[in-house]
Motif scaffolding. Structure first.
Motif, PDB file in Angstrom:
ATOM      1  N   UNK A   1      19.263 122.613 -22.600  1.00 24.37           N
ATOM      2  CA  UNK A   1      19.810 122.756 -23.944  1.00 24.37           C
ATOM      3  C   UNK A   1      21.328 122.881 -23.871  1.00 24.37           C
ATOM      4  N   UNK A   2      22.061 122.162 -24.713  1.00 26.60           N
ATOM      5  CA  UNK A   2      23.521 122.311 -24.710  1.00 26.60           C
ATOM      6  C   UNK A   2      23.935 123.745 -25.023  1.00 26.60           C
ATOM      7  N   UNK A   3      24.887 124.231 -24.254  1.00 31.35           N
ATOM      8  CA  UNK A   3      25.392 125.590 -24.448  1.00 31.35           C
ATOM      9  C   UNK A   3      26.729 125.543 -25.183  1.00 31.35           C
ATOM     10  N   UNK A   4      26.829 126.388 -26.206  1.00 30.59           N
ATOM     11  CA  UNK A   4      28.035 126.443 -27.033  1.00 30.59           C
ATOM     12  C   UNK A   4      28.570 127.867 -27.021  1.00 30.59           C
TER      13      UNK A   4
ATOM     14  N   UNK B   1      23.594 129.362 -28.102  1.00 36.87           N
ATOM     15  CA  UNK B   1      24.903 129.932 -28.420  1.00 36.87           C
ATOM     16  C   UNK B   1      25.178 131.181 -27.591  1.00 36.87           C
ATOM     17  N   UNK B   2      26.423 131.295 -27.141  1.00 35.70           N
ATOM     18  CA  UNK B   2      26.855 132.421 -26.320  1.00 35.70           C
ATOM     19  C   UNK B   2      28.144 132.994 -26.892  1.00 35.70           C
ATOM     20  N   UNK B   3      28.188 134.306 -27.068  1.00 38.76           N
ATOM     21  CA  UNK B   3      29.403 134.965 -27.546  1.00 38.76           C
ATOM     22  C   UNK B   3      30.376 135.130 -26.387  1.00 38.76           C
ATOM     23  N   UNK B   4      31.622 134.755 -26.625  1.00 36.93           N
ATOM     24  CA  UNK B   4      32.676 134.927 -25.624  1.00 36.93           C
ATOM     25  C   UNK B   4      33.483 136.188 -25.875  1.00 36.93           C
ATOM     26  N   UNK B   5      33.069 136.971 -26.864  1.00 34.14           N
ATOM     27  CA  UNK B   5      33.774 138.212 -27.208  1.00 34.14           C
ATOM     28  C   UNK B   5      33.501 139.280 -26.152  1.00 34.14           C
ATOM     29  N   UNK B   6      34.540 139.995 -25.770  1.00 34.98           N
ATOM     30  CA  UNK B   6      34.283 141.185 -24.957  1.00 34.98           C
ATOM     31  C   UNK B   6      34.447 142.448 -25.784  1.00 34.98           C
TER      32      UNK B   6
ATOM     33  N   UNK C   1      33.038 130.195 -19.669  1.00 34.23           N
ATOM     34  CA  UNK C   1      33.417 128.989 -20.410  1.00 34.23           C
ATOM     35  C   UNK C   1      33.047 127.737 -19.631  1.00 34.23           C
ATOM     36  N   UNK C   2      33.260 127.759 -18.305  1.00 36.00           N
ATOM     37  CA  UNK C   2      32.945 126.580 -17.506  1.00 36.00           C
ATOM     38  C   UNK C   2      31.447 126.286 -17.455  1.00 36.00           C
ATOM     39  N   UNK C   3      30.635 127.239 -17.876  1.00 39.32           N
ATOM     40  CA  UNK C   3      29.189 127.005 -17.969  1.00 39.32           C
ATOM     41  C   UNK C   3      28.775 126.439 -19.320  1.00 39.32           C
ATOM     42  N   UNK C   4      29.739 126.302 -20.234  1.00 42.10           N
ATOM     43  CA  UNK C   4      29.454 125.833 -21.582  1.00 42.10           C
ATOM     44  C   UNK C   4      29.706 124.324 -21.699  1.00 42.10           C
TER      45      UNK C   4
END
Length: 541
Positions: free
Chosen positions: A388-391, A422-427, A460-463
């Motif tokens: 599945x595409x990761x965003x 979907x993946x949150x990039x927020x820390x 990010x490089x995994x997205x």
């Protein structure tokens, strides 16, 4: 201004200062104060108070003198002592209000200004500074009403008109703010230079906020000579020139930033580089402004090495591991570490000027950053395999600039695209966002696992795609060469230029701009529609 000094001593019917017969030197202190000989005025007042601790005039003037020198705690101490002797003196409460306002103690300052106005309801300075207090607390509608009352007392007062414009700007009543500032400039012969600097310093950002760039540049061209070299005005002009693509003048005027009070201070011994004189030299690049700025301009560091320099970088702690991946950079240290030995010290953000970068010559090759291999391996194992595409999503920056941020709930049309993971990039995120995500379970969060920007880079490089507001993560995705869609407010930051959908800084970036101020709905609908085309949902997939 946060306060205005206007000490008033008791006078007789002929305007002559009254003095306490036991302490006649208060008159002398008053004369020294009027002559701006503040040190002598303070010395006399201290001598008076030493002999007579409850001397109202001496305590009052000591408070005002401390205000003049921004010794605010001392000022409040003396003024409160004076208040015990004469609690209903309106000028005293005005000065206490000024001290509290300077400390951003808005509720307490409001109380004091209102006490002053009880006995002097038409006192211009109290009305004006009460407005400043309300504006400081974000109560701009009420502030404007105070300024209007002040203007009814003194209709041509530039300071009150300026304050009206500032509050209109804060309320995003931009056309009204523009006309207010233009009204002040129309009679600039009657306005002191310091106030003109204030007006020009805010009028142009108001025009830029409306995307009226040509008008802003015309205003800069009409700045009177006696205020034209003000660093704040020059700094604002640089940002305007950069956004319209006038890089030659833009970069040159950008150097004024270190003289702007709110900016990072200049570094001793720092200087612009001469590219013809760096071969074999040890060059230390230092940080300023935000993480996104550093990531954007890090591209220039390897170019110095290509010219024979030995390059080191001082940057924020959370960027040190990531920046250690830059080609040919020999040392990367945090701000509290010992600086590497160097021959030349220069700001990283001045390198576009040094390299004479134009739109056509921006060094746009990506990736120029990469995640450390060990971090990348950890994140690939952590996420596992998927078809599945990761965003990756970023909707709120660490600085949280409201006009740039998108409420997580507003992204629902994007999250409904069933063909994506979907993946949150927020820390970091507010509790409301965490609650919404917990309830909707549409986004996988990794906040606890993002230790620094090296981790974020690896994620990010995994997205397959990043969707972000204008924040450091957008810059990072572009620097890594990962496809990134950046959602921009109506009036964007200078680096995104105007109108175009691409970026010369980041070839993998696509820009989605607001067409109406504050309207994220249209932006998000366009992003969602294009996402469904990029990653069509496969039934049963």
């Amino acid at each position: 201004m946060p306060y205005r000094l206007s000490t008033q001593f008791r006078t007789d019917a002929h305007g002559k200062p009254l003095t306490d017969s036991a302490q006649p030197s208060i008159e002398e202190a008053g004369r020294h104060y009027a002559a701006r000989n503040y040190a002598e005025a303070e010395r006399i007042c201290l001598a008076i108070v030493a002999r007579q601790p409850r001397h109202f005039d001496a305590l009052h003037l000591l408070g005002v003198l401390c205000l003049e020198h921004r010794r605010l705690a001392d000022a409040i101490g003396y003024l409160r002592q004076a208040e015990r002797e004469r609690p209903d003196e309106p000028q005293l409460h005005y000065h206490i209000g000024n001290a509290l306002l300077a400390l951003a103690m808005f509720d307490e300052a409001e109380t004091e200004f209102r006490r002053s106005l009880t006995r002097r309801p038409t006192h211009f300075d109290s009305l004006n500074n009460l407005g400043n207090t309300l504006a400081g607390a974000g109560r701009h509608e009420e502030a404007i009403e105070c300024y209007r009352q002040a203007l009814s007392v003194r209709p041509d007062a530039a300071e009150a008109l300026y304050n009206v414009g500032r509050s209109l700007f804060a309320l995003e009543r931009l056309e009204e703010a523009t006309e207010t500032f233009r009204g002040i400039l129309a009679r600039h012969q009657d306005v002191e230079s310091r106030r003109l600097v204030d007006v020009y310093s805010v009028l142009c950002p108001v025009l830029v906020e409306q995307n009226r760039y040509d008008e802003a540049l015309e205003v800069f061209r009409t700045v009177p000579a006696d205020v034209a070299d003000n660093p704040t005005i020059e700094w604002n002009e640089s940002l305007t020139r950069l956004i319209v693509g006038d890089f030659a003048d833009g970069w040159r005027k950008y150097e004024s930033r270190f003289l702007v009070p709110a900016h990072d201070p200049p570094r001793p011994n720092a200087a612009l580089l001469d590219l013809n004189d760096i071969s074999g030299k040890r060059v230390l690049l230092f940080h300023e402004q935000g993480r996104g700025d550093m990531i954007q301009m890090a591209r220039y560091a390897p170019l110095l090495a290509q010219r024979g320099a030995h390059v080191s970088i001082e940057t924020y702690d959370d960027l040190t591991v990531l920046f250690s991946q830059l080609d040919a950079v020999e040392h990367v240290v945090g701000p509290l570490e010992d600086s590497p030995e160097h021959d030349l010290l220069t700001p990283l953000l001045s390198l576009p000027l040094v390299f004479h970068s134009e739109l056509a010559t921006i060094p746009g090759d990506v990736p120029y950053l990469r995640a450390p291999a060990d971090r990348r391996a950890i994140w690939r194992k952590r996420l596992g395999e998927t078809s599945t595409p990761r965003v990756g999503l970023m909707w709120r920056g660490a600085q949280h600039i409201p006009k740039r941020s998108v409420p997580i709930a507003a992204l629902e049309p994007v999250l409904r695209q069933g063909g994506c993971e979907f993946h949150a990039l927020q820390n970091d995120m507010p509790t409301a966002d965490r609650d919404w995500l917990a309830e909707n379970r549409a986004v996988r969060c990794h906040a606890a696992e993002l230790a620094d920007f090296a981790d974020t880079a690896a994620l990010i490089e995994c997205m397959d795609l990043i969707i972000s507001i204008d924040t450091s993560v957008a810059h990072l995705a572009g620097a890594l060469g990962v496809p990134v869609w950046i959602m921009l407010p109506f009036s964007p930051d200078w680096r995104w230029l105007r109108e175009r959908e691409d970026s010369p800084w980041y070839p993998t970036a696509r820009l989605f701009r607001q067409t109406r101020r504050g309207d994220w709905e249209d932006v998000i609908q366009r992003v969602a529609a294009d996402l469904s085309l990029r990653f069509p949902h496969q039934p049963g997939g």
